[in-house]
Write a protein that holds these residues in place. Structure first.
Motif, PDB file in Angstrom:
ATOM      1  N   ARG A  18      -6.487  17.518  -4.742  1.00 59.34           N
ATOM      2  CA  ARG A  18      -6.835  18.550  -5.728  1.00 59.34           C
ATOM      3  C   ARG A  18      -5.591  19.277  -6.215  1.00 59.34           C
ATOM      4  O   ARG A  18      -5.477  19.608  -7.405  1.00 59.34           O
ATOM      5  N   GLY A  19      -4.662  19.542  -5.310  1.00 61.22           N
ATOM      6  CA  GLY A  19      -3.415  20.185  -5.710  1.00 61.22           C
ATOM      7  C   GLY A  19      -2.602  19.301  -6.646  1.00 61.22           C
ATOM      8  O   GLY A  19      -2.007  19.792  -7.617  1.00 61.22           O
ATOM      9  N   LEU A  20      -2.569  17.998  -6.376  1.00 62.02           N
ATOM     10  CA  LEU A  20      -1.855  17.073  -7.265  1.00 62.02           C
ATOM     11  C   LEU A  20      -2.524  17.029  -8.639  1.00 62.02           C
ATOM     12  O   LEU A  20      -1.836  16.945  -9.667  1.00 62.02           O
ATOM     13  N   ASN A  21      -3.855  17.084  -8.660  1.00 61.42           N
ATOM     14  CA  ASN A  21      -4.554  17.144  -9.948  1.00 61.42           C
ATOM     15  C   ASN A  21      -4.141  18.382 -10.735  1.00 61.42           C
ATOM     16  O   ASN A  21      -3.904  18.318 -11.946  1.00 61.42           O
ATOM     17  N   ALA A  22      -4.061  19.511 -10.043  1.00 60.69           N
ATOM     18  CA  ALA A  22      -3.695  20.755 -10.721  1.00 60.69           C
ATOM     19  C   ALA A  22      -2.261  20.711 -11.238  1.00 60.69           C
ATOM     20  O   ALA A  22      -1.967  21.225 -12.323  1.00 60.69           O
ATOM     21  N   MET A  23      -1.357  20.061 -10.480  1.00 57.33           N
ATOM     22  CA  MET A  23       0.046  20.007 -10.894  1.00 57.33           C
ATOM     23  C   MET A  23       0.239  19.193 -12.163  1.00 57.33           C
ATOM     24  O   MET A  23       1.237  19.366 -12.875  1.00 57.33           O
ATOM     25  N   LEU A  24      -0.693  18.306 -12.462  1.00 53.69           N
ATOM     26  CA  LEU A  24      -0.584  17.538 -13.699  1.00 53.69           C
ATOM     27  C   LEU A  24      -0.648  18.441 -14.927  1.00 53.69           C
ATOM     28  O   LEU A  24      -0.163  18.075 -16.002  1.00 53.69           O
ATOM     29  N   MET A  25      -1.252  19.620 -14.780  1.00 53.25           N
ATOM     30  CA  MET A  25      -1.384  20.549 -15.903  1.00 53.25           C
ATOM     31  C   MET A  25      -0.223  21.528 -15.985  1.00 53.25           C
ATOM     32  O   MET A  25      -0.224  22.422 -16.838  1.00 53.25           O
ATOM     33  N   ALA A  41       0.827  -1.205   0.000  1.00 56.13           N
ATOM     34  CA  ALA A  41       0.000   0.000   0.000  1.00 56.13           C
ATOM     35  C   ALA A  41       0.863   1.258   0.000  1.00 56.13           C
ATOM     36  O   ALA A  41       0.586   2.223  -0.734  1.00 56.13           O
ATOM     37  N   GLY A  42       1.915   1.244   0.803  1.00 58.59           N
ATOM     38  CA  GLY A  42       2.809   2.400   0.851  1.00 58.59           C
ATOM     39  C   GLY A  42       3.518   2.643  -0.464  1.00 58.59           C
ATOM     40  O   GLY A  42       3.643   3.784  -0.921  1.00 58.59           O
ATOM     41  N   LEU A  43       3.989   1.573  -1.111  1.00 58.95           N
ATOM     42  CA  LEU A  43       4.674   1.726  -2.395  1.00 58.95           C
ATOM     43  C   LEU A  43       3.717   2.249  -3.468  1.00 58.95           C
ATOM     44  O   LEU A  43       4.102   3.053  -4.326  1.00 58.95           O
ATOM     45  N   GLY A  44       2.470   1.775  -3.431  1.00 62.65           N
ATOM     46  CA  GLY A  44       1.486   2.294  -4.376  1.00 62.65           C
ATOM     47  C   GLY A  44       1.240   3.782  -4.182  1.00 62.65           C
ATOM     48  O   GLY A  44       1.144   4.545  -5.147  1.00 62.65           O
ATOM     49  N   LEU A  45       1.142   4.209  -2.931  1.00 62.21           N
ATOM     50  CA  LEU A  45       0.947   5.631  -2.632  1.00 62.21           C
ATOM     51  C   LEU A  45       2.140   6.465  -3.085  1.00 62.21           C
ATOM     52  O   LEU A  45       1.976   7.518  -3.723  1.00 62.21           O
ATOM     53  N   VAL A  46       3.348   6.008  -2.758  1.00 63.62           N
ATOM     54  CA  VAL A  46       4.546   6.766  -3.121  1.00 63.62           C
ATOM     55  C   VAL A  46       4.664   6.884  -4.635  1.00 63.62           C
ATOM     56  O   VAL A  46       4.957   7.961  -5.169  1.00 63.62           O
ATOM     57  N   GLY A  47       4.433   5.787  -5.352  1.00 62.17           N
ATOM     58  CA  GLY A  47       4.520   5.841  -6.806  1.00 62.17           C
ATOM     59  C   GLY A  47       3.527   6.821  -7.400  1.00 62.17           C
ATOM     60  O   GLY A  47       3.862   7.602  -8.302  1.00 62.17           O
ATOM     61  N   THR A  48       2.298   6.818  -6.902  1.00 56.94           N
ATOM     62  CA  THR A  48       1.268   7.732  -7.407  1.00 56.94           C
ATOM     63  C   THR A  48       1.653   9.182  -7.140  1.00 56.94           C
ATOM     64  O   THR A  48       1.532  10.044  -8.025  1.00 56.94           O
ATOM     65  N   ALA A  49       2.109   9.474  -5.928  1.00 56.72           N
ATOM     66  CA  ALA A  49       2.474  10.847  -5.576  1.00 56.72           C
ATOM     67  C   ALA A  49       3.679  11.326  -6.376  1.00 56.72           C
ATOM     68  O   ALA A  49       3.709  12.466  -6.861  1.00 56.72           O
ATOM     69  N   VAL A  50       4.680  10.478  -6.533  1.00 55.14           N
ATOM     70  CA  VAL A  50       5.881  10.870  -7.263  1.00 55.14           C
ATOM     71  C   VAL A  50       5.567  11.113  -8.737  1.00 55.14           C
ATOM     72  O   VAL A  50       6.058  12.071  -9.342  1.00 55.14           O
ATOM     73  N   GLN A  51       4.732  10.268  -9.331  1.00 59.97           N
ATOM     74  CA  GLN A  51       4.376  10.463 -10.735  1.00 59.97           C
ATOM     75  C   GLN A  51       3.618  11.768 -10.949  1.00 59.97           C
ATOM     76  O   GLN A  51       3.784  12.428 -11.972  1.00 59.97           O
ATOM     77  N   ALA A  52       2.789  12.148  -9.990  1.00 59.42           N
ATOM     78  CA  ALA A  52       2.101  13.439 -10.089  1.00 59.42           C
ATOM     79  C   ALA A  52       3.082  14.592  -9.887  1.00 59.42           C
ATOM     80  O   ALA A  52       3.002  15.618 -10.570  1.00 59.42           O
ATOM     81  N   LEU A  53       4.020  14.412  -8.972  1.00 57.18           N
ATOM     82  CA  LEU A  53       4.966  15.471  -8.648  1.00 57.18           C
ATOM     83  C   LEU A  53       5.852  15.817  -9.841  1.00 57.18           C
ATOM     84  O   LEU A  53       6.126  16.984 -10.118  1.00 57.18           O
ATOM     85  N   VAL A  54       6.300  14.794 -10.560  1.00 61.41           N
ATOM     86  CA  VAL A  54       7.226  15.016 -11.673  1.00 61.41           C
ATOM     87  C   VAL A  54       6.532  14.941 -13.027  1.00 61.41           C
ATOM     88  O   VAL A  54       7.185  15.067 -14.063  1.00 61.41           O
ATOM     89  N   ARG A  55       5.203  14.691 -13.025  1.00 64.99           N
ATOM     90  CA  ARG A  55       4.414  14.607 -14.250  1.00 64.99           C
ATOM     91  C   ARG A  55       5.027  13.611 -15.234  1.00 64.99           C
ATOM     92  O   ARG A  55       5.223  13.900 -16.411  1.00 64.99           O
ATOM     93  N   ASN A  56       5.329  12.433 -14.723  1.00 61.26           N
ATOM     94  CA  ASN A  56       5.981  11.416 -15.549  1.00 61.26           C
ATOM     95  C   ASN A  56       5.506  10.039 -15.100  1.00 61.26           C
ATOM     96  O   ASN A  56       5.783   9.629 -13.976  1.00 61.26           O
ATOM     97  N   PRO A  57       4.786   9.288 -15.969  1.00 58.88           N
ATOM     98  CA  PRO A  57       4.313   7.959 -15.577  1.00 58.88           C
ATOM     99  C   PRO A  57       5.417   6.921 -15.463  1.00 58.88           C
ATOM    100  O   PRO A  57       5.162   5.793 -15.038  1.00 58.88           O
TER     101      PRO A  57
END
Length: 362
Positions: free
Chosen positions: A243-250, A90-106
């Protein structure tokens, strides 16, 4: 130009059909319970599922356990390990999701970006150099707080270095980010290997090397509290910033125009992901590709809205790692595979597929 064409040119991936998050979460919870039951039931000594739940029910209700070895196998050996696998996944899934949003890179995940390597270096340095103040860390037994703190410091330092290299020149390049992460991960891995070789205890050396490839062997109840609390808090903190992570994707400018304090949000996500990675690496070693695969699969199912994506990524990561750990324990008779070996077999083709898709779009 149609909106679909515009999304394709920007490299966005939309699911063919967005599933409802509620029913999907219910299915994942049921699948996770079944996977946990199978994980406890299967092993060198198989225990029927009904007996597994009988032992668990007796323990949870405070009744005296039945005499024999089945109670020891189920409650003391397998249940803590299965639950730890779920928490780490669960933790690895969360970290991966947050990092991908942070750097906008899947393509980003804590393993590829060097975060796990930094955490591993910090943990191994704490163990080998004797900074645990006499507290012995037998891999899979007691968790030293100093080891977790060292792993967190290593994860934060590695992530910061990768990010600074990706931002050189004032711009931001996803490709440079991935390449910097791979390079720094290899560099830190070399230092970690050197430190391991300095240990005078041959058995400890083998144990550290096995742990570095990912292992939950010897998990005990005392190990569960710290990572479980860290993952729960991490989920709550990240969910509050969905919501902030959603906005950072743009993009940063668009997010700032929507009222998001981008610099503050980035710092907060930096700290949360580094703390989670450090705690998880301290109890399981560096397990690669889970943070890469899980967010990508969930994004295909429910879209990129982090209000849905974060909790579903946690559930999917928990389910995946419980299954992977069960396979690692039972695939070979009398021999346990490191978890990282199994996740690499699954994750490397996923990475190649994502790279191929990005190259086609570019």
């Amino acid at each position: 130009m149609t909106s679909a064409t515009a999304r394709k040119e920007r490299g966005e991936v939309r699911p063919a059909r967005i599933l409802r998050a509620g029913p999907l979460a219910a299915v994942l919870v049921v699948a996770l319970v079944l996977a946990l039951t199978a994980a406890v039931s299967l092993g060198s000594v198989d225990v029927p599922a009904a007996e597994v739940w009988s032992v668990v029910a007796r323990r949870l209700t405070g009744r005296a356990p039945e005499p024999g070895t089945r109670d020891l196998i189920v409650w003391q050996l397998r249940v803590p390990r299965a639950l730890l696998a779920a928490v780490v996944g669960a933790g690895l899934g969360l970290v991966g999701t947050a990092v991908q949003a942070l750097v906008r890179n899947p393509l980003a995940d804590p393993y590829l970006l060097g975060i796990s390597s930094g955490a591993s270096l910090g943990a191994v340095a704490a163990i080998v150099l004797g900074t645990t103040l006499g507290l012995q860390l037998s891999f899979g037994s007691a968790l030293g707080l100093t080891v977790s703190l060292a792993a967190f410091a290593g994860a934060l330092a590695a992530f910061s270095l990768v990010w600074l290299m990706a931002r050189r020149g004032g711009g931001f390049s996803p490709l440079r980010l991935v390449l910097a992460g791979i390079g720094i991960a290899q560099f830190l891995g070399g230092i970690t290997s050197y430190l391991v070789l300095q240990t005078r205890d041959e058995q400890q050396t083998r144990g550290v090397l096995f742990w570095l490839m990912g292992s939950l062997g010897g998990a005990v109840w005392a190990q569960l509290a710290v990572p479980a609390v860290a993952v729960a808090l991490g989920l709550a903190l990240l969910q509050a910033r969905a919501r902030g992570l959603n906005a950072m994707l743009m993009g940063d400018e668009t997010a700032a125009g929507l009222g998001v304090d981008v610099a503050r949000l980035r710092r907060e996500v930096f700290v949360v992901t580094s703390v989670l990675t450090g705690v998880l690496v301290a109890v399981s070693g560096a397990i690669g590709f889970v943070g890469l695969m899980v967010p990508h699969v969930c994004r295909l199912l429910v879209g990129a809205d982090h209000r849905r994506l974060l909790p579903l990524s946690a559930l999917t990561g928990a389910l995946l790692l419980v299954v992977v750990d069960t396979v690692a324990r039972t695939a070979l008779d009398g021999q346990e595979l490191p978890i990282g070996v199994v996740t690499a077999v699954l994750g490397a083709p996923t990475l190649l597929y994502l790279l191929d898709r990005r190259l086609e779009r570019s």
